[in-house]
Enzyme design. Structure first.
Site, PDB file in Angstrom:
ATOM      1  CG  ASP A  80     106.956  -4.999  -4.409  1.00  0.00           C
ATOM      2  OD1 ASP A  80     107.458  -4.014  -5.001  1.00  0.00           O
ATOM      3  OD2 ASP A  80     106.964  -6.317  -4.865  1.00  0.00           O
ATOM      4  CB  CYS A 121     112.501  -1.294  -3.448  1.00  0.00           C
ATOM      5  SG  CYS A 121     111.238  -2.249  -2.885  1.00  0.00           S
ATOM      6  CG  ASP A 122     111.159  -6.265  -4.340  1.00  0.00           C
ATOM      7  OD1 ASP A 122     111.719  -5.930  -3.191  1.00  0.00           O
ATOM      8  OD2 ASP A 122     109.989  -7.026  -4.359  1.00  0.00           O
ATOM      9  CE  LYS A 123     108.645  -5.626  -9.394  1.00  0.00           C
ATOM     10  NZ  LYS A 123     108.613  -5.768  -7.949  1.00  0.00           N
ATOM     11  CB  CYS A 194     111.583  -6.711   2.807  1.00  0.00           C
ATOM     12  SG  CYS A 194     110.298  -5.827   2.547  1.00  0.00           S
ATOM     13  CB  SER A 470     103.888 -12.918  -2.566  1.00  0.00           C
ATOM     14  OG  SER A 470     104.841 -12.512  -1.737  1.00  0.00           O
TER      15      SER A 470
END
Length: 564
Positions: A80, A121-123, A194, A470
Protein backbone atom coordinates in the site's frame (compact mmCIF):
# COMPACT_ATOMS: atom_id res chain seq x y z
CA UNK A 1 -2.62 -42.26 -2.74
CA UNK A 2 -4.32 -41.14 -5.95
CA UNK A 3 -3.00 -37.73 -7.01
CA UNK A 4 -4.36 -35.51 -9.75
CA UNK A 5 -0.80 -34.45 -10.59
CA UNK A 6 0.22 -37.99 -11.57
CA UNK A 7 -0.73 -38.61 -15.17
CA UNK A 8 -0.71 -42.08 -16.74
CA UNK A 9 3.04 -42.81 -17.12
CA UNK A 10 3.05 -43.72 -20.79
CA UNK A 11 1.39 -40.54 -22.03
CA UNK A 12 3.04 -37.63 -23.79
CA UNK A 13 2.01 -35.23 -21.01
CA UNK A 14 3.60 -37.37 -18.29
CA UNK A 15 6.80 -37.78 -20.30
CA UNK A 16 7.18 -34.06 -21.04
CA UNK A 17 6.56 -33.18 -17.38
CA UNK A 18 9.27 -35.68 -16.44
CA UNK A 19 11.63 -34.05 -18.95
CA UNK A 20 11.03 -30.60 -17.45
CA UNK A 21 11.34 -31.64 -13.84
CA UNK A 22 14.30 -33.99 -14.12
CA UNK A 23 16.16 -31.20 -15.88
CA UNK A 24 15.60 -29.10 -12.74
CA UNK A 25 17.43 -31.66 -10.64
CA UNK A 26 14.38 -33.50 -9.30
CA UNK A 27 14.97 -37.20 -8.63
CA UNK A 28 12.67 -39.26 -10.88
CA UNK A 29 11.82 -41.35 -7.81
CA UNK A 30 10.19 -38.25 -6.27
CA UNK A 31 7.88 -37.52 -9.18
CA UNK A 32 5.09 -39.64 -7.73
CA UNK A 33 4.99 -37.60 -4.51
CA UNK A 34 2.19 -35.07 -3.80
CA UNK A 35 3.17 -31.89 -5.58
CA UNK A 36 2.83 -28.67 -3.59
CA UNK A 37 2.87 -25.04 -4.68
CA UNK A 38 4.72 -22.66 -2.38
CA UNK A 39 2.93 -19.45 -3.29
CA UNK A 40 5.49 -16.68 -2.82
CA UNK A 41 4.75 -12.97 -3.14
CA UNK A 42 8.32 -11.81 -2.73
CA UNK A 43 9.65 -8.70 -4.42
CA UNK A 44 12.16 -5.96 -3.66
CA UNK A 45 9.67 -3.10 -3.44
CA UNK A 46 8.83 -3.16 0.26
CA UNK A 47 9.89 -4.46 3.66
CA UNK A 48 6.70 -6.57 3.78
CA UNK A 49 8.26 -9.14 1.46
CA UNK A 50 11.98 -8.90 2.30
CA UNK A 51 12.14 -12.18 4.25
CA UNK A 52 9.88 -14.41 2.15
CA UNK A 53 12.65 -15.91 0.02
CA UNK A 54 14.40 -17.04 3.21
CA UNK A 55 11.16 -18.72 4.31
CA UNK A 56 10.93 -20.60 1.00
CA UNK A 57 14.33 -22.23 1.60
CA UNK A 58 13.27 -23.61 4.99
CA UNK A 59 9.80 -24.51 3.78
CA UNK A 60 11.17 -26.59 0.89
CA UNK A 61 13.29 -28.58 3.31
CA UNK A 62 10.35 -29.17 5.66
CA UNK A 63 7.99 -30.15 2.86
CA UNK A 64 10.46 -32.63 1.38
CA UNK A 65 11.00 -34.12 4.84
CA UNK A 66 7.23 -34.52 5.14
CA UNK A 67 7.12 -36.51 1.89
CA UNK A 68 5.95 -33.72 -0.43
CA UNK A 69 7.48 -32.32 -3.62
CA UNK A 70 7.52 -28.49 -3.46
CA UNK A 71 7.45 -26.04 -6.37
CA UNK A 72 7.83 -22.32 -5.73
CA UNK A 73 5.50 -20.10 -7.77
CA UNK A 74 5.36 -16.30 -7.79
CA UNK A 75 2.50 -13.85 -8.07
CA UNK A 76 1.98 -10.11 -8.19
CA UNK A 77 1.97 -8.42 -4.77
CA UNK A 78 1.18 -4.78 -3.94
CA UNK A 79 2.40 -2.75 -1.00
CA UNK A 80 0.00 0.00 0.00
CA UNK A 81 2.83 2.44 0.69
CA UNK A 82 4.66 1.72 -2.59
CA UNK A 83 2.31 0.62 -5.36
CA UNK A 84 -0.21 3.30 -4.41
CA UNK A 85 1.83 5.88 -6.35
CA UNK A 86 0.43 5.15 -9.81
CA UNK A 87 -3.17 5.96 -10.83
CA UNK A 88 -3.91 7.48 -7.44
CA UNK A 89 -3.60 4.15 -5.63
CA UNK A 90 -6.17 2.42 -7.78
CA UNK A 91 -3.99 -0.64 -8.40
CA UNK A 92 -4.12 -1.75 -4.77
CA UNK A 93 -7.54 -3.40 -4.48
CA UNK A 94 -7.61 -4.94 -7.99
CA UNK A 95 -4.31 -6.67 -7.28
CA UNK A 96 -6.09 -8.80 -4.68
CA UNK A 97 -8.10 -10.43 -7.44
CA UNK A 98 -5.15 -10.44 -9.83
CA UNK A 99 -3.21 -12.49 -7.26
CA UNK A 100 -6.14 -14.87 -6.89
CA UNK A 101 -6.11 -15.38 -10.65
CA UNK A 102 -2.31 -15.74 -10.65
CA UNK A 103 -2.60 -18.60 -8.17
CA UNK A 104 -5.31 -20.26 -10.26
CA UNK A 105 -3.21 -20.05 -13.41
CA UNK A 106 -0.09 -21.49 -11.79
CA UNK A 107 -1.64 -24.13 -9.52
CA UNK A 108 -4.70 -25.23 -11.45
CA UNK A 109 -2.90 -25.01 -14.76
CA UNK A 110 -0.18 -27.36 -13.51
CA UNK A 111 -2.69 -29.57 -11.66
CA UNK A 112 -0.71 -29.43 -8.42
CA UNK A 113 -2.13 -31.26 -5.43
CA UNK A 114 -1.90 -28.70 -2.63
CA UNK A 115 -0.52 -25.28 -1.78
CA UNK A 116 1.04 -23.39 1.08
CA UNK A 117 0.76 -19.61 0.81
CA UNK A 118 3.22 -17.07 2.22
CA UNK A 119 0.89 -14.24 3.22
CA UNK A 120 2.40 -10.88 4.06
CA UNK A 121 1.06 -7.44 3.03
CA UNK A 122 -2.58 -6.30 3.09
CA UNK A 123 -3.96 -7.92 -0.05
CA UNK A 124 -1.95 -11.15 -0.10
CA UNK A 125 -3.82 -12.93 2.72
CA UNK A 126 -7.30 -12.31 1.29
CA UNK A 127 -6.05 -13.29 -2.17
CA UNK A 128 -4.61 -16.55 -0.84
CA UNK A 129 -7.79 -17.35 1.07
CA UNK A 130 -9.87 -16.57 -2.01
CA UNK A 131 -7.69 -18.83 -4.13
CA UNK A 132 -7.99 -21.59 -1.52
CA UNK A 133 -11.75 -21.36 -1.63
CA UNK A 134 -11.82 -21.26 -5.41
CA UNK A 135 -9.42 -24.15 -6.14
CA UNK A 136 -10.45 -26.22 -3.09
CA UNK A 137 -7.25 -28.21 -2.78
CA UNK A 138 -5.48 -28.80 0.57
CA UNK A 139 -4.10 -25.40 1.63
CA UNK A 140 -2.35 -23.81 4.59
CA UNK A 141 -1.93 -20.05 4.99
CA UNK A 142 1.34 -18.93 6.61
CA UNK A 143 1.13 -15.41 8.12
CA UNK A 144 4.69 -14.17 7.70
CA UNK A 145 4.80 -11.64 10.51
CA UNK A 146 5.06 -7.95 11.30
CA UNK A 147 8.08 -5.67 11.13
CA UNK A 148 10.19 -4.52 14.05
CA UNK A 149 9.48 -0.80 14.25
CA UNK A 150 10.58 2.39 15.89
CA UNK A 151 7.92 2.39 18.58
CA UNK A 152 8.95 -1.08 19.74
CA UNK A 153 12.65 -0.16 19.66
CA UNK A 154 12.50 2.84 22.01
CA UNK A 155 12.01 5.12 19.01
CA UNK A 156 9.39 7.75 18.32
CA UNK A 157 7.30 6.38 15.46
CA UNK A 158 6.32 3.49 13.24
CA UNK A 159 5.65 3.86 9.51
CA UNK A 160 1.96 4.61 10.06
CA UNK A 161 2.80 7.48 12.41
CA UNK A 162 5.25 8.82 9.83
CA UNK A 163 2.54 8.61 7.16
CA UNK A 164 0.06 10.56 9.29
CA UNK A 165 2.54 13.29 10.21
CA UNK A 166 3.84 13.71 6.67
CA UNK A 167 0.32 13.76 5.21
CA UNK A 168 -0.78 16.48 7.60
CA UNK A 169 2.24 18.67 6.88
CA UNK A 170 1.68 18.43 3.13
CA UNK A 171 -2.01 19.26 3.51
CA UNK A 172 -1.10 22.28 5.61
CA UNK A 173 0.96 23.54 2.68
CA UNK A 174 4.28 22.82 4.34
CA UNK A 175 7.21 20.76 3.18
CA UNK A 176 7.97 17.64 5.16
CA UNK A 177 10.34 18.79 7.89
CA UNK A 178 13.61 17.28 9.08
CA UNK A 179 11.99 15.72 12.13
CA UNK A 180 9.59 13.64 10.04
CA UNK A 181 12.45 12.62 7.75
CA UNK A 182 14.40 11.49 10.83
CA UNK A 183 11.42 9.46 12.01
CA UNK A 184 11.02 7.90 8.56
CA UNK A 185 14.64 6.74 8.56
CA UNK A 186 14.11 4.98 11.90
CA UNK A 187 10.51 3.77 11.60
CA UNK A 188 11.15 0.32 10.07
CA UNK A 189 13.81 -1.85 11.71
CA UNK A 190 13.24 -5.16 9.93
CA UNK A 191 11.13 -7.13 7.43
CA UNK A 192 7.43 -7.78 7.69
CA UNK A 193 4.10 -5.99 7.49
CA UNK A 194 3.25 -2.70 9.17
CA UNK A 195 2.85 -2.88 12.92
CA UNK A 196 -0.56 -2.29 14.47
CA UNK A 197 -3.97 -3.69 13.64
CA UNK A 198 -4.21 -2.38 10.12
CA UNK A 199 -5.29 -4.70 7.32
CA UNK A 200 -2.23 -6.98 7.18
CA UNK A 201 -2.16 -8.09 10.81
CA UNK A 202 -5.97 -8.15 10.87
CA UNK A 203 -6.09 -10.56 7.93
CA UNK A 204 -3.33 -12.71 9.42
CA UNK A 205 -5.55 -13.13 12.48
CA UNK A 206 -8.59 -13.77 10.25
CA UNK A 207 -6.75 -16.68 8.62
CA UNK A 208 -6.25 -18.25 12.05
CA UNK A 209 -9.86 -17.63 13.11
CA UNK A 210 -11.10 -19.24 9.88
CA UNK A 211 -9.02 -22.32 10.68
CA UNK A 212 -6.84 -21.88 7.58
CA UNK A 213 -3.62 -21.16 9.50
CA UNK A 214 -2.14 -23.26 12.28
CA UNK A 215 -3.09 -22.27 15.80
CA UNK A 216 -0.84 -19.56 17.25
CA UNK A 217 0.17 -18.24 13.83
CA UNK A 218 -0.76 -14.58 14.30
CA UNK A 219 0.39 -12.05 15.04
CA UNK A 220 4.08 -12.99 15.08
CA UNK A 221 7.33 -11.08 14.72
CA UNK A 222 8.69 -11.49 11.19
CA UNK A 223 11.73 -13.79 11.19
CA UNK A 224 11.18 -14.40 14.90
CA UNK A 225 11.16 -17.73 16.70
CA UNK A 226 7.37 -18.07 16.61
CA UNK A 227 7.24 -17.32 12.89
CA UNK A 228 9.77 -20.07 12.16
CA UNK A 229 7.81 -22.46 14.36
CA UNK A 230 4.69 -21.58 12.37
CA UNK A 231 6.51 -22.25 9.08
CA UNK A 232 7.68 -25.69 10.18
CA UNK A 233 4.35 -26.70 11.71
CA UNK A 234 2.55 -25.51 8.58
CA UNK A 235 4.60 -27.86 6.37
CA UNK A 236 3.76 -30.86 8.53
CA UNK A 237 0.14 -29.76 8.69
CA UNK A 238 -0.12 -29.58 4.90
CA UNK A 239 1.20 -33.15 4.59
CA UNK A 240 -1.55 -34.31 6.96
CA UNK A 241 -4.19 -32.42 4.97
CA UNK A 242 -3.08 -34.09 1.75
CA UNK A 243 -3.19 -37.48 3.45
CA UNK A 244 -6.67 -36.91 4.89
CA UNK A 245 -8.04 -35.12 1.83
CA UNK A 246 -9.23 -32.17 3.92
CA UNK A 247 -9.98 -29.17 1.73
CA UNK A 248 -10.62 -25.45 2.32
CA UNK A 249 -14.37 -25.83 1.77
CA UNK A 250 -14.41 -28.28 4.68
CA UNK A 251 -12.98 -25.48 6.84
CA UNK A 252 -14.28 -22.20 5.39
CA UNK A 253 -17.96 -22.33 6.35
CA UNK A 254 -20.62 -19.89 7.51
CA UNK A 255 -19.61 -20.79 11.06
CA UNK A 256 -15.90 -20.13 10.60
CA UNK A 257 -16.56 -16.87 8.74
CA UNK A 258 -18.77 -15.75 11.63
CA UNK A 259 -16.00 -16.69 14.06
CA UNK A 260 -13.61 -14.45 12.10
CA UNK A 261 -16.13 -11.60 12.21
CA UNK A 262 -16.37 -11.96 15.99
CA UNK A 263 -12.58 -11.85 16.31
CA UNK A 264 -12.29 -8.69 14.23
CA UNK A 265 -15.01 -6.97 16.24
CA UNK A 266 -13.32 -7.96 19.49
CA UNK A 267 -9.99 -6.42 18.48
CA UNK A 268 -11.26 -3.51 16.37
CA UNK A 269 -9.55 -4.83 13.26
CA UNK A 270 -9.36 -3.21 9.85
CA UNK A 271 -12.63 -2.29 8.14
CA UNK A 272 -11.17 -3.85 4.98
CA UNK A 273 -11.72 -7.26 6.54
CA UNK A 274 -15.44 -6.91 5.76
CA UNK A 275 -15.09 -6.92 1.99
CA UNK A 276 -12.22 -9.41 2.10
CA UNK A 277 -14.16 -11.91 4.23
CA UNK A 278 -17.16 -11.51 1.94
CA UNK A 279 -14.94 -12.23 -1.06
CA UNK A 280 -13.49 -15.32 0.64
CA UNK A 281 -17.01 -16.57 1.37
CA UNK A 282 -18.05 -16.02 -2.25
CA UNK A 283 -15.03 -17.89 -3.59
CA UNK A 284 -15.61 -20.77 -1.15
CA UNK A 285 -19.28 -21.02 -2.09
CA UNK A 286 -20.46 -20.02 1.40
CA UNK A 287 -23.83 -18.28 1.63
CA UNK A 288 -23.28 -15.66 4.32
CA UNK A 289 -23.86 -11.90 4.45
CA UNK A 290 -20.67 -10.68 6.08
CA UNK A 291 -21.84 -7.06 6.08
CA UNK A 292 -24.94 -8.00 8.03
CA UNK A 293 -22.88 -10.16 10.38
CA UNK A 294 -20.69 -7.17 11.26
CA UNK A 295 -23.78 -4.99 11.69
CA UNK A 296 -25.65 -7.32 14.05
CA UNK A 297 -22.76 -8.94 15.92
CA UNK A 298 -21.09 -5.58 16.51
CA UNK A 299 -23.75 -4.78 19.07
CA UNK A 300 -23.09 -7.91 21.10
CA UNK A 301 -19.33 -8.48 20.76
CA UNK A 302 -17.25 -6.66 23.39
CA UNK A 303 -13.83 -5.20 22.66
CA UNK A 304 -11.22 -7.36 24.38
CA UNK A 305 -8.01 -5.59 23.39
CA UNK A 306 -6.97 -2.10 22.38
CA UNK A 307 -4.03 -2.12 19.97
CA UNK A 308 -2.78 0.73 17.79
CA UNK A 309 -4.46 2.54 16.07
CA UNK A 310 -7.35 1.89 18.47
CA UNK A 311 -5.44 2.17 21.72
CA UNK A 312 -2.10 2.34 23.50
CA UNK A 313 -0.85 -1.23 23.12
CA UNK A 314 1.55 -2.38 20.43
CA UNK A 315 1.08 -5.48 18.30
CA UNK A 316 4.14 -6.87 20.10
CA UNK A 317 2.13 -6.64 23.32
CA UNK A 318 -0.71 -8.56 21.68
CA UNK A 319 1.62 -11.32 20.51
CA UNK A 320 3.31 -11.59 23.91
CA UNK A 321 -0.11 -11.81 25.62
CA UNK A 322 -1.10 -14.81 23.48
CA UNK A 323 -2.20 -13.27 20.19
CA UNK A 324 -5.28 -14.34 18.26
CA UNK A 325 -5.42 -17.69 20.05
CA UNK A 326 -5.88 -16.05 23.45
CA UNK A 327 -8.49 -13.60 22.16
CA UNK A 328 -10.37 -16.51 20.56
CA UNK A 329 -10.09 -18.47 23.82
CA UNK A 330 -11.82 -15.64 25.69
CA UNK A 331 -14.42 -15.31 22.94
CA UNK A 332 -15.16 -19.04 22.82
CA UNK A 333 -18.60 -18.75 24.52
CA UNK A 334 -19.63 -16.57 21.56
CA UNK A 335 -18.01 -18.76 18.87
CA UNK A 336 -18.78 -21.98 17.06
CA UNK A 337 -16.05 -24.07 18.64
CA UNK A 338 -16.90 -27.15 16.56
CA UNK A 339 -15.50 -25.63 13.38
CA UNK A 340 -12.69 -27.64 11.76
CA UNK A 341 -9.18 -26.27 11.36
CA UNK A 342 -6.13 -27.20 9.29
CA UNK A 343 -4.58 -28.58 12.49
CA UNK A 344 -6.98 -31.53 12.27
CA UNK A 345 -8.73 -30.46 15.46
CA UNK A 346 -11.75 -28.31 16.15
CA UNK A 347 -11.32 -24.67 17.06
CA UNK A 348 -12.30 -25.42 20.66
CA UNK A 349 -9.73 -28.22 20.87
CA UNK A 350 -7.02 -25.86 19.60
CA UNK A 351 -7.99 -23.14 22.07
CA UNK A 352 -7.72 -25.47 25.04
CA UNK A 353 -3.95 -25.01 24.75
CA UNK A 354 -4.10 -21.19 24.46
CA UNK A 355 -3.07 -19.11 27.45
CA UNK A 356 -5.77 -17.17 29.32
CA UNK A 357 -6.13 -13.40 29.06
CA UNK A 358 -3.67 -11.34 31.10
CA UNK A 359 -6.35 -8.77 31.92
CA UNK A 360 -4.20 -5.90 30.65
CA UNK A 361 -3.49 -6.32 26.95
CA UNK A 362 -6.23 -8.90 26.43
CA UNK A 363 -9.26 -8.77 28.67
CA UNK A 364 -12.09 -11.17 29.42
CA UNK A 365 -15.72 -11.08 28.35
CA UNK A 366 -16.58 -10.06 31.91
CA UNK A 367 -14.17 -7.10 31.87
CA UNK A 368 -13.85 -5.75 28.30
CA UNK A 369 -12.23 -2.55 27.17
CA UNK A 370 -15.54 -1.44 25.71
CA UNK A 371 -18.96 -2.63 24.67
CA UNK A 372 -19.16 -0.03 21.90
CA UNK A 373 -18.24 -1.49 18.50
CA UNK A 374 -15.14 -0.09 16.80
CA UNK A 375 -16.50 -1.24 13.42
CA UNK A 376 -20.06 -0.12 12.71
CA UNK A 377 -21.88 -1.26 9.58
CA UNK A 378 -24.82 0.99 8.70
CA UNK A 379 -27.64 0.60 6.24
CA UNK A 380 -30.53 2.82 5.24
CA UNK A 381 -32.02 4.73 2.34
CA UNK A 382 -28.58 6.07 1.38
CA UNK A 383 -26.79 2.71 1.68
CA UNK A 384 -29.20 -0.17 1.17
CA UNK A 385 -26.36 -2.68 0.74
CA UNK A 386 -24.25 -1.25 3.54
CA UNK A 387 -21.51 1.18 4.49
CA UNK A 388 -18.91 1.17 7.25
CA UNK A 389 -17.77 3.49 10.03
CA UNK A 390 -14.60 3.03 12.13
CA UNK A 391 -14.88 4.44 15.66
CA UNK A 392 -12.38 5.05 18.47
CA UNK A 393 -12.54 2.98 21.65
CA UNK A 394 -13.80 4.16 24.03
CA UNK A 395 -16.11 6.20 21.81
CA UNK A 396 -16.45 9.84 22.95
CA UNK A 397 -19.28 10.47 20.48
CA UNK A 398 -21.25 11.91 18.89
CA UNK A 399 -23.07 8.83 17.61
CA UNK A 400 -25.83 10.79 15.87
CA UNK A 401 -25.34 13.43 13.20
CA UNK A 402 -27.88 15.29 11.09
CA UNK A 403 -26.97 18.02 8.65
CA UNK A 404 -27.11 19.43 5.11
CA UNK A 405 -25.13 17.81 2.32
CA UNK A 406 -22.25 19.45 0.47
CA UNK A 407 -21.38 17.41 -2.59
CA UNK A 408 -17.94 16.89 -4.14
CA UNK A 409 -16.76 14.59 -6.91
CA UNK A 410 -13.15 14.01 -5.95
CA UNK A 411 -10.89 14.04 -2.94
CA UNK A 412 -9.05 17.03 -4.37
CA UNK A 413 -12.25 19.03 -4.83
CA UNK A 414 -13.12 18.37 -1.21
CA UNK A 415 -9.68 19.38 0.05
CA UNK A 416 -9.92 22.66 -1.87
CA UNK A 417 -13.30 23.32 -0.24
CA UNK A 418 -11.79 22.83 3.20
CA UNK A 419 -8.98 25.25 2.36
CA UNK A 420 -11.45 27.83 1.00
CA UNK A 421 -13.72 27.65 4.04
CA UNK A 422 -16.70 26.32 2.07
CA UNK A 423 -17.27 23.49 4.55
CA UNK A 424 -18.71 24.57 7.88
CA UNK A 425 -19.47 22.83 11.19
CA UNK A 426 -22.69 20.82 10.89
CA UNK A 427 -22.21 19.96 7.21
CA UNK A 428 -22.26 16.43 5.80
CA UNK A 429 -19.53 16.32 3.15
CA UNK A 430 -20.25 13.92 0.27
CA UNK A 431 -17.44 12.61 -1.95
CA UNK A 432 -19.01 10.40 -4.60
CA UNK A 433 -18.31 8.72 -7.89
CA UNK A 434 -15.09 7.11 -6.64
CA UNK A 435 -16.34 3.62 -5.75
CA UNK A 436 -15.47 0.26 -7.28
CA UNK A 437 -16.80 1.21 -10.71
CA UNK A 438 -16.62 4.98 -10.50
CA UNK A 439 -13.03 5.12 -9.21
CA UNK A 440 -12.40 2.64 -10.55
CA UNK A 441 -11.26 0.41 -7.65
CA UNK A 442 -12.30 2.76 -4.83
CA UNK A 443 -10.49 6.06 -4.55
CA UNK A 444 -8.96 6.99 -1.20
CA UNK A 445 -10.50 9.84 0.81
CA UNK A 446 -8.05 9.89 3.72
CA UNK A 447 -6.40 13.12 2.57
CA UNK A 448 -9.76 14.90 2.75
CA UNK A 449 -10.37 13.56 6.26
CA UNK A 450 -6.90 14.67 7.36
CA UNK A 451 -7.65 18.11 5.90
CA UNK A 452 -10.81 18.35 8.02
CA UNK A 453 -8.84 17.33 11.11
CA UNK A 454 -6.18 19.93 10.33
CA UNK A 455 -8.82 22.69 10.25
CA UNK A 456 -10.43 21.54 13.48
CA UNK A 457 -13.54 20.20 11.70
CA UNK A 458 -13.00 16.50 12.30
CA UNK A 459 -15.68 16.18 14.97
CA UNK A 460 -18.12 18.78 13.63
CA UNK A 461 -18.36 17.65 9.98
CA UNK A 462 -19.55 14.19 8.93
CA UNK A 463 -18.21 12.53 5.77
CA UNK A 464 -19.99 10.09 3.45
CA UNK A 465 -18.27 8.50 0.46
CA UNK A 466 -18.47 5.53 -1.87
CA UNK A 467 -14.68 5.51 -1.80
CA UNK A 468 -12.55 4.11 0.99
CA UNK A 469 -10.43 5.50 3.80
CA UNK A 470 -7.31 4.28 5.52
CA UNK A 471 -7.71 1.89 8.42
CA UNK A 472 -5.93 4.56 10.46
CA UNK A 473 -8.99 6.81 10.28
CA UNK A 474 -11.11 6.31 13.38
CA UNK A 475 -12.03 9.85 14.44
CA UNK A 476 -15.26 11.69 13.72
CA UNK A 477 -18.12 10.20 11.75
CA UNK A 478 -16.82 8.97 8.42
CA UNK A 479 -19.18 6.70 6.48
CA UNK A 480 -17.17 4.91 3.81
CA UNK A 481 -17.70 2.32 1.09
CA UNK A 482 -21.33 3.26 0.56
CA UNK A 483 -23.09 0.65 -1.55
CA UNK A 484 -24.68 0.79 -4.03
CA UNK A 485 -22.25 3.40 -5.26
CA UNK A 486 -23.17 6.51 -7.22
CA UNK A 487 -21.73 5.24 -10.52
CA UNK A 488 -24.03 2.20 -10.54
CA UNK A 489 -27.23 4.09 -9.79
CA UNK A 490 -27.05 4.27 -6.00
CA UNK A 491 -28.98 7.09 -4.28
CA UNK A 492 -25.69 8.74 -3.32
CA UNK A 493 -25.57 9.93 -6.92
CA UNK A 494 -28.88 11.79 -6.48
CA UNK A 495 -27.85 13.84 -3.43
CA UNK A 496 -27.83 17.61 -3.96
CA UNK A 497 -26.33 20.40 -1.90
CA UNK A 498 -28.58 21.16 1.06
CA UNK A 499 -30.30 17.77 1.24
CA UNK A 500 -30.75 16.69 4.85
CA UNK A 501 -28.90 13.54 5.87
CA UNK A 502 -29.29 11.61 9.12
CA UNK A 503 -26.59 9.27 10.50
CA UNK A 504 -27.48 7.18 13.55
CA UNK A 505 -24.72 4.81 14.65
CA UNK A 506 -26.73 3.30 17.50
CA UNK A 507 -29.55 2.42 15.11
CA UNK A 508 -27.06 1.44 12.39
CA UNK A 509 -28.62 3.73 9.79
CA UNK A 510 -27.66 6.38 7.25
CA UNK A 511 -30.64 8.01 5.56
CA UNK A 512 -31.29 10.65 2.92
CA UNK A 513 -34.28 12.66 4.14
CA UNK A 514 -35.69 13.53 0.72
CA UNK A 515 -39.10 12.26 -0.50
CA UNK A 516 -38.87 9.38 -2.96
CA UNK A 517 -40.96 11.23 -5.52
CA UNK A 518 -38.53 14.12 -5.51
CA UNK A 519 -35.56 11.77 -5.90
CA UNK A 520 -37.26 10.00 -8.79
CA UNK A 521 -37.58 13.30 -10.65
CA UNK A 522 -33.88 14.13 -10.39
CA UNK A 523 -31.50 13.40 -13.27
CA UNK A 524 -29.35 10.30 -13.06
CA UNK A 525 -25.80 10.63 -11.77
CA UNK A 526 -23.17 11.44 -14.38
CA UNK A 527 -19.50 11.18 -13.44
CA UNK A 528 -17.79 14.55 -13.75
CA UNK A 529 -14.37 12.99 -14.29
CA UNK A 530 -13.46 9.57 -15.62
CA UNK A 531 -10.07 8.00 -15.03
CA UNK A 532 -8.67 6.67 -18.30
CA UNK A 533 -6.42 3.69 -17.77
CA UNK A 534 -6.30 1.62 -20.98
CA UNK A 535 -5.32 -1.42 -18.96
CA UNK A 536 -6.24 -3.58 -16.01
CA UNK A 537 -8.30 -0.87 -14.31
CA UNK A 538 -10.65 -0.70 -17.29
CA UNK A 539 -11.03 -4.48 -17.11
CA UNK A 540 -11.71 -4.16 -13.39
CA UNK A 541 -14.36 -1.49 -13.94
CA UNK A 542 -16.13 -3.74 -16.43
CA UNK A 543 -16.12 -6.91 -14.32
CA UNK A 544 -16.12 -5.99 -10.63
CA UNK A 545 -19.14 -7.01 -8.57
CA UNK A 546 -20.61 -4.88 -5.75
CA UNK A 547 -19.23 -4.77 -2.23
CA UNK A 548 -22.12 -6.98 -1.14
CA UNK A 549 -20.32 -9.67 -3.20
CA UNK A 550 -16.92 -8.78 -1.76
CA UNK A 551 -15.90 -6.88 -4.90
CA UNK A 552 -14.95 -10.14 -6.63
CA UNK A 553 -14.66 -10.19 -10.40
CA UNK A 554 -17.51 -12.56 -11.13
CA UNK A 555 -20.99 -13.13 -9.77
CA UNK A 556 -20.13 -16.40 -8.06
CA UNK A 557 -16.65 -17.86 -8.27
CA UNK A 558 -15.27 -21.29 -7.50
CA UNK A 559 -13.72 -24.31 -9.16
CA UNK A 560 -14.53 -27.54 -7.35
CA UNK A 561 -11.05 -29.02 -7.59
CA UNK A 562 -10.23 -32.63 -8.32
CA UNK A 563 -9.60 -35.11 -5.54
CA UNK A 564 -5.88 -35.23 -4.68
Amino acid sequence: MELRSNFPPNTARAITRRAQWVSLGIDPADLERPKVAIVNTSNDLAACFAHLDDIVVVLKEELRAAGLLPFEVRTAAPSDFITSAGRGGRYILPTRDLMTNDVEVMVEGAQLDAMICLSSCDKTTPAHLMAAGRLNIPTVIVPCGYQHNGLAADGDADVEEVFLRASQQVLDGDTVDAEVIRLADQAIRGPGVCAGLATANSMHMVAEALGMAVSGAAPVRAAGERMWDTVRRSARTLAALVESGTRPRDIITAGSVTNAVRLMLSVGGSINTIKHLQAVAIEAGVDVDVWESYRTLGRETPMLCSVRPNGPHLVEDLEDAGGAATVLRELLPLLDGDQRTVDGRTLAENLAAARPADGTVIRTLADPFSTDPAIVVVRGSLAAEGAVVKRPVPDPGPRRFRGPAKVFHSREEGVDAVADGRIQPGDVAIIRGIGLVGGPAMGMTSAFIFALEGRGLGSSVAVITDGQMSGLVNQGIVVGEVSPEAATGGPLGLVQDGDLIDIDLDAGRVDLLVPEAELAARPAFTPQTQVETNGILDQYRATVQPLACGAVLCARAGLTGEAP
